[in-house]
Write a protein that holds these residues in place. Structure first.
Motif, PDB file in Angstrom:
ATOM      1  N   GLU A   5       0.831  -1.209   0.000  1.00 55.91           N
ATOM      2  CA  GLU A   5       0.000   0.000   0.000  1.00 55.91           C
ATOM      3  C   GLU A   5       0.867   1.262   0.000  1.00 55.91           C
ATOM      4  O   GLU A   5       0.525   2.254  -0.654  1.00 55.91           O
ATOM      5  CB  GLU A   5      -0.971  -0.016   1.188  1.00 55.91           C
ATOM      6  N   ASN A   6       1.975   1.222   0.711  1.00 52.97           N
ATOM      7  CA  ASN A   6       2.881   2.372   0.671  1.00 52.97           C
ATOM      8  C   ASN A   6       3.399   2.603  -0.748  1.00 52.97           C
ATOM      9  O   ASN A   6       3.502   3.745  -1.205  1.00 52.97           O
ATOM     10  CB  ASN A   6       4.070   2.154   1.610  1.00 52.97           C
ATOM     11  N   SER A   7       3.713   1.520  -1.428  1.00 56.64           N
ATOM     12  CA  SER A   7       4.208   1.651  -2.801  1.00 56.64           C
ATOM     13  C   SER A   7       3.139   2.261  -3.702  1.00 56.64           C
ATOM     14  O   SER A   7       3.421   3.107  -4.555  1.00 56.64           O
ATOM     15  CB  SER A   7       4.626   0.285  -3.355  1.00 56.64           C
ATOM     16  N   LEU A  56      12.753   9.662   8.929  1.00 58.90           N
ATOM     17  CA  LEU A  56      11.509  10.103   9.560  1.00 58.90           C
ATOM     18  C   LEU A  56      10.381   9.093   9.349  1.00 58.90           C
ATOM     19  O   LEU A  56       9.490   8.943  10.199  1.00 58.90           O
ATOM     20  CB  LEU A  56      11.123  11.460   8.943  1.00 58.90           C
ATOM     21  N   ALA A  57      10.437   8.421   8.222  1.00 55.17           N
ATOM     22  CA  ALA A  57       9.355   7.486   7.888  1.00 55.17           C
ATOM     23  C   ALA A  57       9.168   6.425   8.966  1.00 55.17           C
ATOM     24  O   ALA A  57       8.080   5.879   9.134  1.00 55.17           O
ATOM     25  CB  ALA A  57       9.645   6.808   6.548  1.00 55.17           C
ATOM     26  N   PHE A  58      10.241   6.143   9.737  1.00 54.25           N
ATOM     27  CA  PHE A  58      10.151   5.105  10.761  1.00 54.25           C
ATOM     28  C   PHE A  58       9.671   5.646  12.108  1.00 54.25           C
ATOM     29  O   PHE A  58       9.523   4.901  13.061  1.00 54.25           O
ATOM     30  CB  PHE A  58      11.515   4.428  10.948  1.00 54.25           C
ATOM     31  N   HIS A  99       3.680   7.843  13.903  1.00 55.77           N
ATOM     32  CA  HIS A  99       2.803   8.946  13.518  1.00 55.77           C
ATOM     33  C   HIS A  99       3.490   9.926  12.581  1.00 55.77           C
ATOM     34  O   HIS A  99       3.132  11.094  12.539  1.00 55.77           O
ATOM     35  CB  HIS A  99       2.249   9.669  14.751  1.00 55.77           C
ATOM     36  N   ALA A 100       4.469   9.458  11.849  1.00 56.88           N
ATOM     37  CA  ALA A 100       5.072  10.309  10.825  1.00 56.88           C
ATOM     38  C   ALA A 100       4.459   9.908   9.492  1.00 56.88           C
ATOM     39  O   ALA A 100       4.557   8.764   9.080  1.00 56.88           O
ATOM     40  CB  ALA A 100       6.582  10.103  10.788  1.00 56.88           C
ATOM     41  N   THR A 101       3.810  10.854   8.871  1.00 60.75           N
ATOM     42  CA  THR A 101       3.188  10.557   7.586  1.00 60.75           C
ATOM     43  C   THR A 101       3.254  11.778   6.691  1.00 60.75           C
ATOM     44  O   THR A 101       3.229  12.912   7.175  1.00 60.75           O
ATOM     45  CB  THR A 101       1.708  10.133   7.755  1.00 60.75           C
ATOM     46  N   SER A 102       3.347  11.537   5.399  1.00 58.95           N
ATOM     47  CA  SER A 102       3.333  12.663   4.463  1.00 58.95           C
ATOM     48  C   SER A 102       1.931  12.840   3.899  1.00 58.95           C
ATOM     49  O   SER A 102       1.720  13.665   3.022  1.00 58.95           O
ATOM     50  CB  SER A 102       4.312  12.359   3.327  1.00 58.95           C
ATOM     51  N   LYS A 103       0.963  12.036   4.404  1.00 57.81           N
ATOM     52  CA  LYS A 103      -0.303  11.946   3.672  1.00 57.81           C
ATOM     53  C   LYS A 103      -1.427  12.812   4.206  1.00 57.81           C
ATOM     54  O   LYS A 103      -2.317  13.189   3.455  1.00 57.81           O
ATOM     55  CB  LYS A 103      -0.717  10.482   3.579  1.00 57.81           C
ATOM     56  N   GLY A 106      -2.637   4.757   3.039  1.00 60.77           N
ATOM     57  CA  GLY A 106      -2.128   4.973   4.392  1.00 60.77           C
ATOM     58  C   GLY A 106      -2.426   6.392   4.823  1.00 60.77           C
ATOM     59  O   GLY A 106      -2.825   7.231   4.018  1.00 60.77           O
ATOM     60  N   PHE A 107      -2.290   6.683   6.102  1.00 58.84           N
ATOM     61  CA  PHE A 107      -2.400   8.051   6.621  1.00 58.84           C
ATOM     62  C   PHE A 107      -2.114   8.072   8.110  1.00 58.84           C
ATOM     63  O   PHE A 107      -2.002   9.113   8.713  1.00 58.84           O
ATOM     64  CB  PHE A 107      -3.794   8.654   6.364  1.00 58.84           C
ATOM     65  N   ARG A 108      -1.967   6.898   8.746  1.00 53.82           N
ATOM     66  CA  ARG A 108      -1.785   6.884  10.188  1.00 53.82           C
ATOM     67  C   ARG A 108      -0.313   6.981  10.591  1.00 53.82           C
ATOM     68  O   ARG A 108      -0.002   7.175  11.757  1.00 53.82           O
ATOM     69  CB  ARG A 108      -2.405   5.617  10.779  1.00 53.82           C
ATOM     70  N   GLY A 109       0.574   6.791   9.619  1.00 55.27           N
ATOM     71  CA  GLY A 109       1.991   6.902   9.921  1.00 55.27           C
ATOM     72  C   GLY A 109       2.487   5.871  10.913  1.00 55.27           C
ATOM     73  O   GLY A 109       3.436   6.110  11.654  1.00 55.27           O
ATOM     74  N   GLU A 110       1.863   4.706  10.922  1.00 52.52           N
ATOM     75  CA  GLU A 110       2.213   3.701  11.921  1.00 52.52           C
ATOM     76  C   GLU A 110       2.961   2.514  11.361  1.00 52.52           C
ATOM     77  O   GLU A 110       3.666   1.827  12.084  1.00 52.52           O
ATOM     78  CB  GLU A 110       0.931   3.112  12.533  1.00 52.52           C
ATOM     79  N   ALA A 111       2.750   2.252  10.085  1.00 53.99           N
ATOM     80  CA  ALA A 111       3.160   0.959   9.560  1.00 53.99           C
ATOM     81  C   ALA A 111       4.669   0.732   9.661  1.00 53.99           C
ATOM     82  O   ALA A 111       5.108  -0.251  10.263  1.00 53.99           O
ATOM     83  CB  ALA A 111       2.686   0.806   8.120  1.00 53.99           C
ATOM     84  N   LEU A 112       5.441   1.635   9.088  1.00 53.12           N
ATOM     85  CA  LEU A 112       6.885   1.391   9.081  1.00 53.12           C
ATOM     86  C   LEU A 112       7.435   1.325  10.504  1.00 53.12           C
ATOM     87  O   LEU A 112       8.242   0.461  10.835  1.00 53.12           O
ATOM     88  CB  LEU A 112       7.611   2.446   8.255  1.00 53.12           C
ATOM     89  N   ALA A 113       6.967   2.230  11.382  1.00 51.17           N
ATOM     90  CA  ALA A 113       7.433   2.203  12.781  1.00 51.17           C
ATOM     91  C   ALA A 113       7.065   0.869  13.424  1.00 51.17           C
ATOM     92  O   ALA A 113       7.875   0.267  14.150  1.00 51.17           O
ATOM     93  CB  ALA A 113       6.810   3.362  13.554  1.00 51.17           C
ATOM     94  N   SER A 114       5.856   0.414  13.175  1.00 48.69           N
ATOM     95  CA  SER A 114       5.406  -0.829  13.794  1.00 48.69           C
ATOM     96  C   SER A 114       6.194  -2.033  13.291  1.00 48.69           C
ATOM     97  O   SER A 114       6.595  -2.893  14.061  1.00 48.69           O
ATOM     98  CB  SER A 114       3.925  -1.063  13.497  1.00 48.69           C
TER      99      SER A 114
HETATM  100  P1  ADP Z   1       1.474   6.048   6.297  1.00 49.26           P
HETATM  101  O1  ADP Z   1       1.479   5.190   5.075  1.00 49.26           O
HETATM  102  O2  ADP Z   1       0.299   5.842   7.143  1.00 49.26           O
HETATM  103  O3  ADP Z   1       1.760   7.492   6.009  1.00 49.26           O
HETATM  104  P2  ADP Z   1       3.836   4.543   6.968  1.00 49.26           P
HETATM  105  O4  ADP Z   1       4.491   4.238   8.257  1.00 49.26           O
HETATM  106  O5  ADP Z   1       3.337   3.390   6.191  1.00 49.26           O
HETATM  107  O6  ADP Z   1       2.662   5.545   7.241  1.00 49.26           O
HETATM  108  O7  ADP Z   1       4.830   5.364   6.096  1.00 49.26           O
HETATM  109  C1  ADP Z   1       5.328   6.593   6.596  1.00 49.26           C
HETATM  110  C2  ADP Z   1       5.718   7.519   5.472  1.00 49.26           C
HETATM  111  O8  ADP Z   1       6.839   6.991   4.784  1.00 49.26           O
HETATM  112  C3  ADP Z   1       4.668   7.681   4.414  1.00 49.26           C
HETATM  113  O9  ADP Z   1       3.748   8.707   4.753  1.00 49.26           O
HETATM  114  C4  ADP Z   1       5.503   8.045   3.190  1.00 49.26           C
HETATM  115  O10 ADP Z   1       5.779   9.428   3.170  1.00 49.26           O
HETATM  116  C5  ADP Z   1       6.810   7.331   3.431  1.00 49.26           C
HETATM  117  N1  ADP Z   1       6.888   6.063   2.659  1.00 49.26           N
HETATM  118  C6  ADP Z   1       6.670   4.829   3.140  1.00 49.26           C
HETATM  119  N2  ADP Z   1       6.831   3.890   2.171  1.00 49.26           N
HETATM  120  C7  ADP Z   1       7.174   4.574   1.048  1.00 49.26           C
HETATM  121  C8  ADP Z   1       7.469   4.183  -0.298  1.00 49.26           C
HETATM  122  N3  ADP Z   1       7.436   2.888  -0.693  1.00 49.26           N
HETATM  123  N4  ADP Z   1       7.791   5.160  -1.187  1.00 49.26           N
HETATM  124  C9  ADP Z   1       7.808   6.446  -0.822  1.00 49.26           C
HETATM  125  N5  ADP Z   1       7.539   6.877   0.440  1.00 49.26           N
HETATM  126  C10 ADP Z   1       7.229   5.960   1.368  1.00 49.26           C
END
Ligand code: ADP
Ligand code: MG
Length: 601
Positions: A39-41, A79-81, A84-88, A102-110
């Motif tokens: 989903e991030n991709s 920052l992505a890790f 609650h860090a999200t660009s969305k 995505g939008f919760r900014g949790e996945a990569l950290a989790s």
């Molecule tokens: P979320 O998807 O809820 O924003 P994630 O923890 O999944 O939270 O990701 C955090 C942030 O990392 C995303 O908001 C995005 O900016 C960046 N990111 C994660 N995966 C990718 C990716 N495959 N390509 C580009 N940016 C990514």
């Protein structure tokens, strides 16, 4: 834990512990990792996504997802890790309009809290930038360096749950986890036919879909051309929702809902209400315990969809759900009533799992699970018997469909060429197909639709010359008494006539002259016997029983004239393809299929 009155017992948990706890919600199993990464991709605008899975004998050992999306710069990558860090999204109101997955900014950290993660990324639109490589294990950054890398992002996850032994223990067999991964991937891939996906398992390619494929192409890639061939397109636009996708002909059905896929605004989700609506749209075209195959993409105003009710966002809350479900049900119903639904006969193909693995679980993933119709043994009747002919004649006489606006015949004109075994009518079409019609099922369908046309005004009711007296047991009488009002609406005027005795004054006209009162006995017996969990109202139940009991029986040989009558009447029904219980009325062989079977090609 002992509770004391001394203060100072409440502590704020350190961040690493908080992340591990949060990870429990988002990262339940390997499939959750695959879902979040893919989903991030997609959110990063990738046009191609590659998923590589590696497994040992017992478990999935690594998951890697590589995309050609936007990629990230040095700072963002770290920052992505952060939780609650999200660009969305920027503020809470953005949630009403969010279209990213995505939008919760949790996945990569989790994920990084409970596994070892290696991220390699470089901004796609900046050829001068160097790439970044970050390694994090159990939430601790182990490496952060500049590397050469292609534009896009690649995330490798290994040692999942190495520091959460309890969670690790809950993991099921490799085959089970793999089937979850594949289930999720199928949903995501089907929701995004515009993106090219490539899945490998232990180095062997399993699924490849092309860019900008049609959804039907994608379905064919995943489930095989046979499945794709059994689907009909659905498309509908209503003020609340736009629907697009494909649903199966009734000949392709399954014992569970597993192959009903939904996406809402591009997000693969489950929605029991919408799934039920799809099934309801089939009405009597499917038995109650069979489910269609369906792939529907819904577009609903983002204001009406709350995606933030579940950590994994698999379930969403839809406002005005009953109305939207109603639109879906109607779209399905309309689509099916306008299509040729005769099942095609094909040589039985071997199951083709999308990932070859242990046969037991993977067989469940295979696509060739269409309904096996029960085989009834032909009775030993071969010539029309006199009583048989008059009985069938009587039954058929009453079933001329009412004149009126001729329904758009979904069946081509048929020429009856014979009958077989007192059960089947053989017919051909102008285009040279051979049709085999189940005479009982067909007549049942005809009667069912006729009964449905009754408006309860008594127009299609006939009075019996002498009322019929019925005796029932006390239990049956109790049930029957309750049903009297519903029965009256369907044309049966029945009165209580002393203890456990009933007087039948009228019956629906479609039951014929009713010279033989055992037909009435049979209908009442069916009615008062406990229903087998059919969740239909009284009216529907009575109609089905009348149709079944009133129809010419399997095993009575019909004359050519009678066969023709059934075939002609069947053509005029709205749903000529199945009986009211969802069994097929017709199967078809084309010349090519017969030629193939005789190895003539
Ligand atoms: P979320 O998807 O809820 O924003 P994630 O923890 O999944 O939270 O990701 C955090 C942030 O990392 C995303 O908001 C995005 O900016 C960046 N990111 C994660 N995966 C990718 C990716 N495959 N390509 C580009 N940016 C990514
Ligand atoms: Mg995400």
């Amino acid at each position: 834990m002992k509770q004391g009155n001394n203060s100072g017992q409440i502590r704020v948990l350190d961040q690493a512990t908080v992340n591990k706890i949060a990870a429990g919600e988002v990262v339940e199993r390997p499939a959750s990792v695959v879902k979040e990464l893919v989903e991030n991709s997609i959110d990063a605008g990738a046009q191609g996504i590659r998923i590589d899975l590696m497994a040992s004998k017992n478990e999935i050992t690594s998951i890697s997802v590589t995309d050609n999306g936007t990629g990230m710069g040095r700072e963002d990558a770290l920052l992505a890790f952060t939780p609650h860090a999200t660009s969305k999204i920027g503020e809470i109101s953005d949630l009403d309009t969010v279209r990213t997955l995505g939008f919760r900014g949790e996945a990569l950290a989790s994920i990084a809290a409970v596994a070892r993660v290696t991220l390699v990324t470089r901004p796609r639109d900046n050829d001068l930038a160097t790439g970044t490589r970050i390694v994090i294990a159990g939430g601790e950054v182990r490496e952060n360096s500049a590397v050469g890398a292609p534009g896009g992002t690649s995330v490798l996850v290994e040692d999942l749950f190495f520091n959460t032994p309890a969670r690790k223990k809950f993991q099921k067999s490799r085959a089970t986890e793999l089937s979850h991964v594949i289930g999720i991937l199928e949903g995501i891939i089907l929701a995004h036919p515009d993106i090219a996906f490539r899945l490998t398992y232990n180095g062997t390619e399993q699924v490849v879909t092309g860019r900008n494929a049609t959804r039907l192409d994608t379905i064919a890639r995943i489930y095989g051309a046979d499945t794709a061939r059994d689907l009909v397109p659905v498309s509908a636009t209503a003020p609340l929702v736009a629907i697009n996708g494909h649903i199966s002909r009734p000949s392709l059905s399954r014992k569970d809902r597993d192959r009903i896929f939904l996406s809402i605004n591009g997000r693969y989700v489950s929605s029991p209400a919408i799934t039920n609506a799809i099934k309801e749209g089939y009405g009597t075209l499917l038995p109650k315990d069979r489910f269609p195959v369906a792939f529907l993409a819904l577009e609903i105003d983002t204001n009406l969809v709350d995606v933030n009710v579940h950590p994994t966002k698999k379930l969403v809350r839809i406002s005005r759900e009953p109305e939207i479900a109603g639109v879906v049900r109607e779209a399905v119903r309309k689509t099916l009533s306008g299509h040729d639904l005769i099942p095609d006969i094909r040589p039985i193909a071997a199951p083709r799992p999308i990932v070859a693995d242990t046969p037991a679980t993977m067989a469940a993933l295979s696509h060739s699970n269409s309904y096996q119709f029960p085989v009834t043994k032909p009775p030993a009747v071969s010539e029309p018997t006199h009583t048989g002919v008059t009985d069938s004649d009587r039954r058929l006489r009453q079933t001329e469909l009412a004149p009126g606006p001729a329904p758009a015949a979904t069946l081509p004109p048929l020429r009856v060429i014979g009958e077989f075994g007192g059960i089947y009518i053989l017919a051909t079409t102008a285009s040279g197909e051979l049709l085999i019609i189940d005479q009982h099922a067909a007549h049942e369908r005809i009667l069912y639709e006729l009964a449905g046309q009754q408006d309860g005004s008594g127009k299609r009711v006939q009075e019996l010359i002498t009322p019929v007296i019925l005796h029932r047991t006390p239990r049956e009488s109790a049930v029957l008494s309750e049903l009297l009002p519903s029965l009256r609406n369907e044309g049966f005027q029945i009165e209580e006539f002393g203890k456990d005795t009933f007087l039948v004054r009228t019956v629906p006209i479609i039951l014929g002259k009713l010279e033989d009162t055992s037909l009435l006995e049979d209908i009442i017996s069916d009615l008062v016997s406990p229903d087998r969990g059919e969740r239909v109202d009284n009216r529907e139940r009575i109609t089905r029983i009348v149709a079944c009991r009133g129809a010419i029986k399997a095993g009575t040989v019909c004359t050519p004239e009678q066969c023709k009558r059934v075939a002609d009447q069947l053509r005029l029904t709205k749903n000529p393809f199945t009986c009211p219980h969802g069994r097929p009325t017709i199967i078809r062989f084309t010349r090519e299929q017969l030629d193939g079977m005789f190895k003539r090609s």
